[in-house]
Every structure is written in structure tokens, then in C-alpha cells.
Design a protein around this motif. Structure first.
Motif: not given
Length: 446
Positions: A316-341
């Protein structure tokens, strides 16, 4: 290791990625995805969504508007702080991002620090720089019926109806936090995920799809009780490795963690780890994991006047939550996949994409295209596999060797060839992309 120009050439030659507006001479920092690029991009995004949302009980999805109330970007700090260090060459008048053309400096570089590096202009070769200036990267636009002639007659109207193309997808999540809490009643901790376009007016877009002006992002805001962020941060850090290495198939040895120092962290972050990747042009950021504290929700509560508090169901405690953010760009990930392959072997180029990401799982071919009985049987096999696996292609152009090489370049794991033995015993030749080995398999066993 693959060279960037080799990957760029393959992507254009085989229909993965084209320069944006190429027919009109292009548009710097923009790229168009062709038939195979769309398939690869969609699979990457679908795998991310499946891993982080569909397979979990603590994640919920949203799809927020690209153009948001401009107060969003004032509250988030983007209007005041979302800027890169711009420097101009006094001789050729070209402008650059200072921390990208000089070695050993950060985004917070001063004019004196930059000048001390004695960096020469990449265009004219001179060393005659103006002062460092902060350049806000948000694209602005106008919403509503404000005409240019109206602004000429009344300059005050220039600010009326101004809006921005979102520079990140995160704020669409934060502005919907209250809606999710009030309708879904999630237990703490929980996450909200979003995929979508983001726009950044990069000073000097470069390195193919690594740094562009229009990109797709995949972001999660993971809401936690104050005081529990460290354990949740560590949990998400490990899960990021599981996703990048296990689902995306990226080599472990090419992924590195960089603890971002305070002076280089975003204005909202109290801790950030950048996951770096060994791209063809060197080590660059692939994704970030940031602890945003209660910065965003507290700002929204202050600016909007609406409560962003969460009432814990158990305490029953009330608070403003804190936040952790995982963020990734699709194009950066796509280039990593292509370069690895990407791999160059003695007589072929092969894209060794993980099977779950390859645009096509199978390519079906008749051994000879001028033999109606082989073509008919091949079509029958194609229809069976298409119905079963969806991502199946047909190829009857050129000889069988050329077809193999083409499918190797686009990353198709298996080629299925229908020959005269197929008509006799119902078996087909299946060739493996990575080993080039061929086996006979019955059609129903495919």
C-alpha cells in the motif's frame, strides 16, 4: 573482417538497402529498405518483441504518436539539452560534429579542448575553426493552419503550432505510463515497450546505417520501486547479452560493455552502460542501458499537474517509480547482424545469417527450367514449403551453380533442388549454405 564498402555493395546489389531517394541524387542520412532488407528488419524487430514482450508476463506494448504535444520535449529536457557539439571550418564553411572528427574528446568538449587537438578539416585540410556551438538535433515542424505569409505579417505566429518529430520513442512510453497503470493494473516491477521511428537531425550522418537522420528504435522503460534499481539493472544487463548473443547470433567477442562516465551520460541518467560492437569501421555503440531514476515521471507530474504515483498492491506504499531503459536502434542492430554474417570464401560470398533471421529459410529450384515435368514438381514442393514455413523463395534463373551463389549472398540456409530422381523416388537434393554439403531427403521430411 568484412569491410564497410563490401557490406554496402552487397546490400544494394541484392536488394537489402538502397540510398534514400536515390533516383533524385539521394538524401544524406536516409536509407530505403528493399525486399530482402524489409524481411530482415521485420524479423529482427519481431524477434526482439517476442523475447522482451510476448514471452514475458511483466511487459506491455504501446504504439504512441510520432508528433506529440511540444510540452513533452520541454519537460523531458530535450528542448534545452538535446544537442551535439558543432564546429565550423572558417575556410570551407563545412560543419562537423567536433567529438567525431577529433581524437580523445567527448560530447562535452569545449572550444579550447577542441583547438588543442590541432584537428584538420576533413574537407579542405585547414586548421581554422570557429567556436564550439551546441546544435539541437530535433526536427521541428508546424501543426495547424499557419501559412508562411501569416508569419511574415506577424512574426509571433512563428512559435504558434510548433511541434517536433520525436527524437526518441521513450517519451511516448512515459506519457502513457498512467494509462497503462489505470487500465492494466500491472504488478511492480513492469516494463512498457515500443518500436517505432525516431528522427535526429545529425550534423554529419555517416557510416552507412550506423548514424542516420531517420531510424527505428526498440525501447523499454522498466519501472521499479525506488531502492531496487540496482538488482533490476543487473538482471536487464544479463538479459541484453542473452538477446544479442543467443537470439541475434552476435559473436560474444565482438560485444563490449562501456561504463559511461558522468560527464558523457545523458542529462537524465545516473548510470549508463553502452554495449559497444566491433563494426567494420571500428568499435561503436550498439545499444544502451540507462538508469533514468524518476526524472521523467517526476517532470511529467510537475509539468502536467497529474499524479504519476504508483500504489503498491502488497504494501500500500505510494511512490513515483524509478526507471531503467534498455534502448537499441534497429539499423545499428541490423548492421551488426550483417557484419557478423558476412564472409568471403575462395569462390563465393556468403551471408551466414542465423536461420531465425534469414529473409528466406528455403529456396526451391527445378534442376532445369526447360523441363516441364521438373518445373511442375518443383512448384508442388514450393507450395508445400511456402504453406509450412512462409519464408520460401523460388529461383530458376541461370544454372544451378549461379543460383547457389546468389542464395549464399542473401543468406538462405537451404536450397532445395528437384531433379529427375525426384520424379522416381520422391527425394530432393538439399544443399546447406554454410558447409555446401548436399543430402537427399524425402519431400515430406523437409
Amino acid at each position: 573482417m568484412a569491410k564497410m564498402e563490401d557490406i554496402v555493395s552487397l546490400c544494394k546489389r541484392r536488394g537489402f538497402i538502397f540510398p534514400g531517394s536515390d533516383v533524385y541524387g539521394g538524401m544524406a542520412g536516409t536509407w530505403d529498405f528493399g525486399p530482402l532488407g524489409v524481411l530482415l528488419k521485420r524479423k529482427i524487430m519481431d524477434e526482439w518483441w517476442n523475447y522482451w514482450v510476448d514471452q514475458r508476463d511483466d511487459m506491455y506494448g504501446v504504439d504512441a504518436a510520432i508528433i506529440m504535444n511540444p510540452r513533452t520535449w520541454v519537460a523531458s529536457g530535450h528542448v534545452g539539452t538535446f544537442a551535439d557539439p558543432l564546429v565550423e571550418c572558417k575556410d570551407c564553411k563545412n560543419r562537423f560534429r567536433a567529438d567525431k572528427i577529433a581524437d580523445g574528446i567527448s560530447e562535452s568538449v569545449t572550444t579550447e579542448e577542441f583547438l588543442a587537438t590541432h584537428t584538420k578539416c576533413p574537407i579542405c585540410g585547414k586548421e581554422n575553426w570557429g567556436p564550439i556551438r551546441k546544435f539541437n538535433m530535433m526536427f521541428s515542424t508546424h501543426v495547424g493552419a499557419v501559412l508562411p505569409e501569416d508569419v511574415n505579417e506577424n512574426p509571433e505566429l512563428a512559435e504558434k503550432g510548433i511541434a517536433y518529430l520525436r527524437p526518441e520513442t521513450a517519451q511516448g512510453i512515459f506519457t502513457n505510463y498512467k494509462n497503462i497503470v489505470d487500465t492494466i493494473y500491472p504488478d511492480m516491477p513492469f516494463g512498457i515497450a515500443q518500436q517505432g521511428k525516431a528522427f535526429r537531425n545529425e550534423i554529419s550522418p555517416r557510416d552507412f546505417i550506423l548514424r542516420d537522420r531517420e531510424c527505428s528504435q526498440m525501447e523499454i522503460e522498466y519501472f521499479v520501486a525506488p531502492g531496487t534499481w540496482e538488482e533490476n539493472f543487473e538482471k536487464l544487463r544479463k538479459e541484453q547479452h542473452e538477446f544479442l548473443e543467443g537470439v541475434m547470433g552476435l559473436p560474444v567477442e565482438k560485444i563490449h560493455e562501456l561504463e559511461v562516465p558522468e560527464e558523457d551520460r545523458a542529462h537524465y541518467s545516473k548510470r549508463t552502460i553502452d554495449f559497444m560492437f566491433d563494426y567494420p569501421n571500428g568499435e561503436e555503440e550498439l545499444m544502451g542501458l540507462a538508469y533514468r531514476t524518476d526524472f521523467d515521471l517526476a517532470n511529467i507530474q510537475r509539468e502536467s499537474g497529474k499524479k504519476m504515483e504508483y500504489r503498491d498492491k502488497n504494501t500500500n506504499e505510494t511512490y513515483i517509480p524509478h526507471v531503467i531503459e534498455p534502448s537499441i536502434g534497429v539499423e545499428r542492430l541490423m548492421l551488426a547482424v550483417l557484419a557478423s554474417a558476412y564472409s568471403e570464401e575462395e569462390d563465393r560470398i556468403v551471408l551466414k545469417l542465423p536461420e531465425n533471421l534469414a529473409p528466406y529459410r528455403f529456396c526451391v529450384s527445378p534442376l532445369l527450367k526447360n523441363k516441364p515435368e521438373l518445373v511442375a514438381k518443383a512448384r508442388e514442393v514450393y507450395e508445400i514449403l511456402k504453406k509450412k514455413y512462409t519464408f520460401v523463395t523460388w529461383d530458376d534463373s541461370g544454372n544451378i551453380g549461379k543460383r547457389y551463389k546468389k542464395q549464399d549472398e542473401i543468406g538462405t540456409p537451404k536450397c532445395v533442388v528437384i531433379d529427375f530422381d525426384t520424379l522416381e523416388d520422391g527425394t530432393v537434393t538439399v544443399r546447406d549454405r554454410d558447409t555446401t554439403e548436399q543430402v537427399r531427403v524425402r519431400v515430406e521430411e523437409l
